[in-house]
Scaffold this motif. Structure first.
Motif, PDB file in Angstrom:
ATOM      1  N   HIS A   2       0.881  -1.284   0.188  1.00  0.00           N
ATOM      2  CA  HIS A   2      -0.071   0.126   0.016  1.00  0.00           C
ATOM      3  C   HIS A   2       0.874   1.121   0.038  1.00  0.00           C
ATOM      4  CE1 HIS A   2       0.922   0.114   4.320  1.00  0.00           C
ATOM      5  NE2 HIS A   2       0.271   1.162   4.465  1.00  0.00           N
ATOM      6  N   LEU A   3       2.162   1.181   0.323  1.00  0.00           N
ATOM      7  CA  LEU A   3       2.955   2.319   0.295  1.00  0.00           C
ATOM      8  C   LEU A   3       3.966   2.154  -0.763  1.00  0.00           C
ATOM      9  CD1 LEU A   3       3.900   2.825   4.112  1.00  0.00           C
ATOM     10  CD2 LEU A   3       2.423   4.361   2.776  1.00  0.00           C
ATOM     11  N   PRO A   4       4.147   3.264  -1.681  1.00  0.00           N
ATOM     12  CA  PRO A   4       4.897   3.183  -2.706  1.00  0.00           C
ATOM     13  C   PRO A   4       6.579   3.247  -2.200  1.00  0.00           C
ATOM     14  CG  PRO A   4       4.308   5.490  -2.589  1.00  0.00           C
ATOM     15  CD  PRO A   4       3.624   4.657  -1.602  1.00  0.00           C
ATOM     16  N   VAL A   5       7.579   2.747  -3.020  1.00  0.00           N
ATOM     17  CA  VAL A   5       8.817   2.540  -2.635  1.00  0.00           C
ATOM     18  C   VAL A   5       9.738   3.434  -3.565  1.00  0.00           C
ATOM     19  CG1 VAL A   5      10.614   0.848  -2.216  1.00  0.00           C
ATOM     20  CG2 VAL A   5       8.354   0.009  -2.218  1.00  0.00           C
ATOM     21  N   GLY A   6      10.573   4.033  -2.709  1.00  0.00           N
ATOM     22  CA  GLY A   6      11.657   4.811  -3.246  1.00  0.00           C
ATOM     23  C   GLY A   6      12.959   4.097  -3.818  1.00  0.00           C
ATOM     24  N   VAL A  60       8.027   3.408  -7.096  1.00  0.00           N
ATOM     25  CA  VAL A  60       7.186   2.079  -7.570  1.00  0.00           C
ATOM     26  C   VAL A  60       6.502   1.404  -6.738  1.00  0.00           C
ATOM     27  CG1 VAL A  60       9.531   1.978  -9.216  1.00  0.00           C
ATOM     28  CG2 VAL A  60       9.366   0.775  -7.023  1.00  0.00           C
ATOM     29  N   HIS A  61       5.493   0.743  -7.271  1.00  0.00           N
ATOM     30  CA  HIS A  61       4.871  -0.213  -6.784  1.00  0.00           C
ATOM     31  C   HIS A  61       5.506  -1.415  -6.153  1.00  0.00           C
ATOM     32  CE1 HIS A  61       0.999   1.451  -7.725  1.00  0.00           C
ATOM     33  NE2 HIS A  61       1.241   1.808  -8.830  1.00  0.00           N
ATOM     34  N   GLY A  62       5.166  -1.991  -4.839  1.00  0.00           N
ATOM     35  CA  GLY A  62       5.714  -2.967  -4.299  1.00  0.00           C
ATOM     36  C   GLY A  62       6.020  -2.937  -2.985  1.00  0.00           C
ATOM     37  N   ASN A  63       6.610  -3.849  -2.457  1.00  0.00           N
ATOM     38  CA  ASN A  63       6.910  -4.013  -0.893  1.00  0.00           C
ATOM     39  C   ASN A  63       8.302  -3.602  -0.549  1.00  0.00           C
ATOM     40  OD1 ASN A  63       7.938  -5.777   1.485  1.00  0.00           O
ATOM     41  ND2 ASN A  63       5.924  -5.081   2.106  1.00  0.00           N
ATOM     42  N   GLU A  64       8.663  -2.719   0.074  1.00  0.00           N
ATOM     43  CA  GLU A  64      10.061  -2.158   0.327  1.00  0.00           C
ATOM     44  C   GLU A  64      10.963  -3.343   0.774  1.00  0.00           C
ATOM     45  OE1 GLU A  64      12.904   1.215   2.258  1.00  0.00           O
ATOM     46  OE2 GLU A  64      10.729   1.295   2.603  1.00  0.00           O
ATOM     47  N   VAL A 116      15.609  -4.942 -14.729  1.00  0.00           N
ATOM     48  CA  VAL A 116      14.196  -4.933 -13.784  1.00  0.00           C
ATOM     49  C   VAL A 116      13.525  -3.756 -14.270  1.00  0.00           C
ATOM     50  CG1 VAL A 116      13.382  -4.990 -11.645  1.00  0.00           C
ATOM     51  CG2 VAL A 116      15.886  -6.138 -12.024  1.00  0.00           C
ATOM     52  N   ARG A 117      12.219  -4.343 -14.666  1.00  0.00           N
ATOM     53  CA  ARG A 117      11.331  -3.376 -14.982  1.00  0.00           C
ATOM     54  C   ARG A 117      10.178  -3.299 -13.796  1.00  0.00           C
ATOM     55  NH1 ARG A 117      10.193  -3.258 -21.084  1.00  0.00           N
ATOM     56  NH2 ARG A 117      12.042  -2.269 -21.018  1.00  0.00           N
ATOM     57  N   LEU A 118       9.655  -2.278 -13.220  1.00  0.00           N
ATOM     58  CA  LEU A 118       8.787  -2.091 -12.163  1.00  0.00           C
ATOM     59  C   LEU A 118       7.737  -1.160 -12.740  1.00  0.00           C
ATOM     60  CD1 LEU A 118      11.287  -2.334  -9.213  1.00  0.00           C
ATOM     61  CD2 LEU A 118       9.614  -4.024  -9.921  1.00  0.00           C
ATOM     62  N   LEU A 119       6.610  -1.155 -11.992  1.00  0.00           N
ATOM     63  CA  LEU A 119       5.550  -0.200 -12.069  1.00  0.00           C
ATOM     64  C   LEU A 119       5.784   1.146 -11.335  1.00  0.00           C
ATOM     65  CD1 LEU A 119       2.681  -2.706 -12.179  1.00  0.00           C
ATOM     66  CD2 LEU A 119       3.572  -1.914 -14.073  1.00  0.00           C
ATOM     67  N   VAL A 120       5.530   2.266 -12.125  1.00  0.00           N
ATOM     68  CA  VAL A 120       5.613   3.541 -11.410  1.00  0.00           C
ATOM     69  C   VAL A 120       4.626   3.547 -10.465  1.00  0.00           C
ATOM     70  CG1 VAL A 120       5.779   6.062 -11.847  1.00  0.00           C
ATOM     71  CG2 VAL A 120       7.194   4.471 -13.253  1.00  0.00           C
ATOM     72  N   ALA A 121       4.509   4.403  -9.519  1.00  0.00           N
ATOM     73  CA  ALA A 121       3.509   4.481  -8.354  1.00  0.00           C
ATOM     74  C   ALA A 121       3.002   5.889  -8.637  1.00  0.00           C
ATOM     75  CB  ALA A 121       4.050   4.129  -7.067  1.00  0.00           C
ATOM     76  N   ASP A 122       3.859   6.904  -8.936  1.00  0.00           N
ATOM     77  CA  ASP A 122       3.250   8.140  -9.016  1.00  0.00           C
ATOM     78  C   ASP A 122       3.153   8.862 -10.379  1.00  0.00           C
ATOM     79  OD1 ASP A 122       6.676   9.815  -8.830  1.00  0.00           O
ATOM     80  OD2 ASP A 122       5.901   8.268 -10.002  1.00  0.00           O
TER      81      ASP A 122
END
Length: 222
Positions: free
Chosen positions: A84-88, A120-124, A216-222
């Motif tokens: 639920h929290l974006p990761v820097g 990005v989306h994910g768990n830190e 590594v490709r991740l989904l942007v959260a902002d």
């Protein structure tokens, strides 16, 4: 119907082979540990010989412990965790670089990290583990005297890409062929599953000289 069943079996086979390899690796370490300790107790030996056997047993015990930790990490890697929290990403990668500098120095490999700030989306914690195991793999396979180069930037409105390569100091060759994960290489398998659970992907390639590259490709959260 038969085609679907064949596809299911095809998907299961690599996993079975991986579990078999993991069991063999753990069993081998445990057997070596047991045999070393039993011989130490049963045979008359000098203090130096006894010490050497205990040191060998300690090495095997540490290897067994590492394998068990990796097996647990692999099991957890398929779960996305609390997202639920974006990761820097920038702070995460720079901190990992600091943490792994002793490993890089010991391996005589230079570790370079350049990263744009992005969320990005994910768990830190899970992403940190994923990148840790990926960098551990790259440092381990990178030849002595060369470098692991990490570059991270936003590549589209929805995607953030962390690209990497192992290369010499004066020449970079473009990797050409896909590189499949070694089923016995737990670090790479953990990283792949971690990024997949976060909705991302990990891709690797290798050229004729053995240099590895990928992203590594991740989904942007902002």
């Amino acid at each position: 119907m038969m085609d679907a069943s064949a596809n299911d079996q095809s998907a299961v086979q690599p996993e079975r082979a991986f579990v078999s390899d993991l069991f063999h690796a753990v069993s081998q370490s445990l057997t070596a540990l047991e045999c070393g300790l039993e011989l130490s107790l049963r045979r008359d030996q000098s203090a130096a010989e006894f010490r050497a056997r205990v040191e060998t047993a300690l090495v095997n015990a540490k290897l067994l412990h590492r394998r068990l930790l990796e097996a647990r990490a692999l099991q957890d890697a398929s779960e996305p965790g609390d997202t639920h929290l974006p990761v820097g990403v920038k702070g995460l990668l720079l901190q990992l670089r600091e943490d792994l500098l002793p490993v890089a120095t010991s391996a005589k490999v230079k570790l370079e990290v350049k990263c744009e700030a992005a969320m990005v989306h994910g768990n830190e914690a899970r992403l940190r583990h994923g990148f840790f195991y990926l960098l551990e793999f790259l440092l381990r396979v990178c030849p002595t005297g060369q470098r692991v180069s990490i570059r991270a930037q936003r590549v589209s409105l929805t995607a953030f890409e962390v690209s990497f390569r192992t290369c010499g100091s004066n020449r970079i060759e473009t990797p050409e062929s896909p590189l499949d994960a070694d089923p016995a290489d737990l670090s790479l398998r953990i990283a792949q599953r971690t990024f997949r659970a976060a909705g991302g992907e990990l891709m690797l390639t290798q050229n004729r000289t053995g240099q590895i590259a990928g992203y590594v490709r991740l989904l942007v959260a902002d």
